[in-house]
Scaffold this active site. Structure first.
Site, mmCIF file in Angstrom:
data_model
loop_
_atom_site.group_PDB
_atom_site.id
_atom_site.type_symbol
_atom_site.label_atom_id
_atom_site.label_comp_id
_atom_site.label_asym_id
_atom_site.label_seq_id
_atom_site.Cartn_x
_atom_site.Cartn_y
_atom_site.Cartn_z
ATOM 1 N N ASP A 15 -5.515 -9.354 51.275
ATOM 2 C CA ASP A 15 -6.526 -10.366 51.579
ATOM 3 C C ASP A 15 -7.404 -9.849 52.723
ATOM 4 O OD1 ASP A 15 -7.728 -13.045 51.864
ATOM 5 O OD2 ASP A 15 -6.508 -13.151 53.686
ATOM 6 N N ILE A 16 -8.593 -10.392 52.854
ATOM 7 C CA ILE A 16 -9.489 -9.928 53.930
ATOM 8 C C ILE A 16 -9.416 -10.823 55.166
ATOM 9 C CG2 ILE A 16 -11.898 -9.542 54.600
ATOM 10 C CD1 ILE A 16 -12.439 -8.452 51.833
ATOM 11 N N ASP A 17 -9.943 -12.045 55.095
ATOM 12 C CA ASP A 17 -10.040 -12.898 56.284
ATOM 13 C C ASP A 17 -8.667 -13.384 56.726
ATOM 14 O OD1 ASP A 17 -13.052 -13.119 56.569
ATOM 15 O OD2 ASP A 17 -12.773 -13.730 54.488
ATOM 16 N N GLY A 50 -11.161 -14.312 48.393
ATOM 17 C CA GLY A 50 -12.030 -15.346 47.876
ATOM 18 C C GLY A 50 -13.497 -14.979 47.997
ATOM 19 N N LYS A 203 -5.552 -15.714 42.680
ATOM 20 C CA LYS A 203 -5.258 -14.327 43.031
ATOM 21 C C LYS A 203 -4.012 -13.804 42.319
ATOM 22 C CE LYS A 203 -7.316 -14.394 47.687
ATOM 23 N NZ LYS A 203 -7.067 -14.027 49.101
ATOM 24 N N ASP A 226 -2.503 -14.527 54.290
ATOM 25 C CA ASP A 226 -2.246 -15.472 55.378
ATOM 26 C C ASP A 226 -2.525 -16.925 55.014
ATOM 27 O OD1 ASP A 226 -5.111 -16.285 57.130
ATOM 28 O OD2 ASP A 226 -5.181 -14.942 55.423
ATOM 29 N N ASN A 229 -4.869 -19.826 49.701
ATOM 30 C CA ASN A 229 -5.368 -19.178 48.481
ATOM 31 C C ASN A 229 -4.668 -17.853 48.195
ATOM 32 O OD1 ASN A 229 -6.709 -18.030 50.723
ATOM 33 N ND2 ASN A 229 -8.450 -17.416 49.474
#
Length: 277
Positions: A15-17, A50, A203, A226, A229
């Site tokens: 995941d990114i954020d 997302g 995801k 984290d 989603n």
């Protein structure tokens, strides 16, 4: 959830954020170097987020995606693409009737509503709120104001966002009827943001599709996240790793907990569980 045993990790979904990047939206040098070392070792790295492709590209470029066969899972699983060729592996869009239903429901609340396509955000209201613009800027998207009569399935809309102050999103979150939750995949991905997508888009389903496409068993997949989603991808991965800054709900299904996104948690997890497997 699968039980983690001694497996060779062949693919890592990140995941990114709140995961790949710190609170300043920066990927630290330690995280970058560790991911690139994993790539050199032949481990497939997948950015799974997302965000739309435009919001992923800066981090993909920084990691060297596109120099060889790399993949991105965008739009919370509604869109899978190959980074070096821009080939679409999978895309799931909403029908016009679904878009209309989701949009009409949101009109009864104070949140802003954005329709999300592959490369554009669309607002059906003349006023673009500060919260809407904030999210668009974060993911490098432009907002186009559109007449509701101009919406069509040919636009390839993948999700609809309800955006506002956290208390405004709380109100619509608590008001969504069970039938709507049954008919769509609805997730509160940020405190200011709720996403509504096609029922089977998330995801986790996307990660399974990509692993199958690449001939990788799910037992050989690590996933790091984290937020809410990330729930499905943490659940389906052979090794689901949650950041220490992750939600309690997500931690409840984790195989392992790593350090926070402010402590190079992604690098720590890869070194500890992928390089040692």
């Amino acid at each position: 959830m699968m039980r983690w045993g001694i497996q060779m990790i062949k693919m890592i979904a990140i995941d990114i954020d709140g995961t790949l990047v710190n609170e300043q939206k920066v990927m630290t040098q330690k995280v970058k170097e560790t991911i690139q070392e994993a790539m050199r070792r032949g481990i497939k790295i997948v950015l799974c987020t997302g965000r739309p492709p435009a919001g992923i590209k800066p981090y993909a470029d920084e990691l060297g995606f596109g120099e060889h066969e790399d993949y991105i899972i965008a739009q919370n699983g509604a869109y899978i693409l190959r980074a070096d060729t821009d080939e679409t592996v999978y895309k799931k869009t909403l029908t016009l009737a679904e878009v209309q239903e989701i949009y009409e429901f949101g009109k009864g609340f104070s949140v802003g509503t954005l329709l999300v396509g592959e490369h554009h955000y669309y607002s059906l209201e003349d006023e673009v709120t500060e919260s809407m613009q904030k999210d668009a800027t974060l993911v490098n998207m432009e907002i186009s104001v559109l007449d509701p009569t101009a919406v069509s399935e040919e636009m390839g809309l993948m999700k609809i966002l309800y955006i506002g102050e956290p208390n405004e999103v709380d109100v619509i979150d608590s008001a969504i009827p069970n039938k709507m939750r049954d008919d769509f995949y609805i997730v509160r991905s940020q405190d200011f943001l709720m996403e509504v997508m096609e029922k089977n888009s998330n995801k986790g389903t996307a990660l399974i599709k990509l692993a199958d496409h690449l001939g990788i068993a799910m037992e050989e997949v690590m996933a790091l996240g984290d937020g809410e989603n990330d729930y499905e991808m943490i659940q389906v991965a052979g090794l689901g790793v949650v950041m220490s800054n992750g939600t309690d709900n997500l931690k409840s299904i984790a195989n392992e907990i790593t350090l926070s996104n402010e402590e190079d948690g992604v690098a720590h997890a890869i070194e500890k569980w992928a390089f040692q497997s």
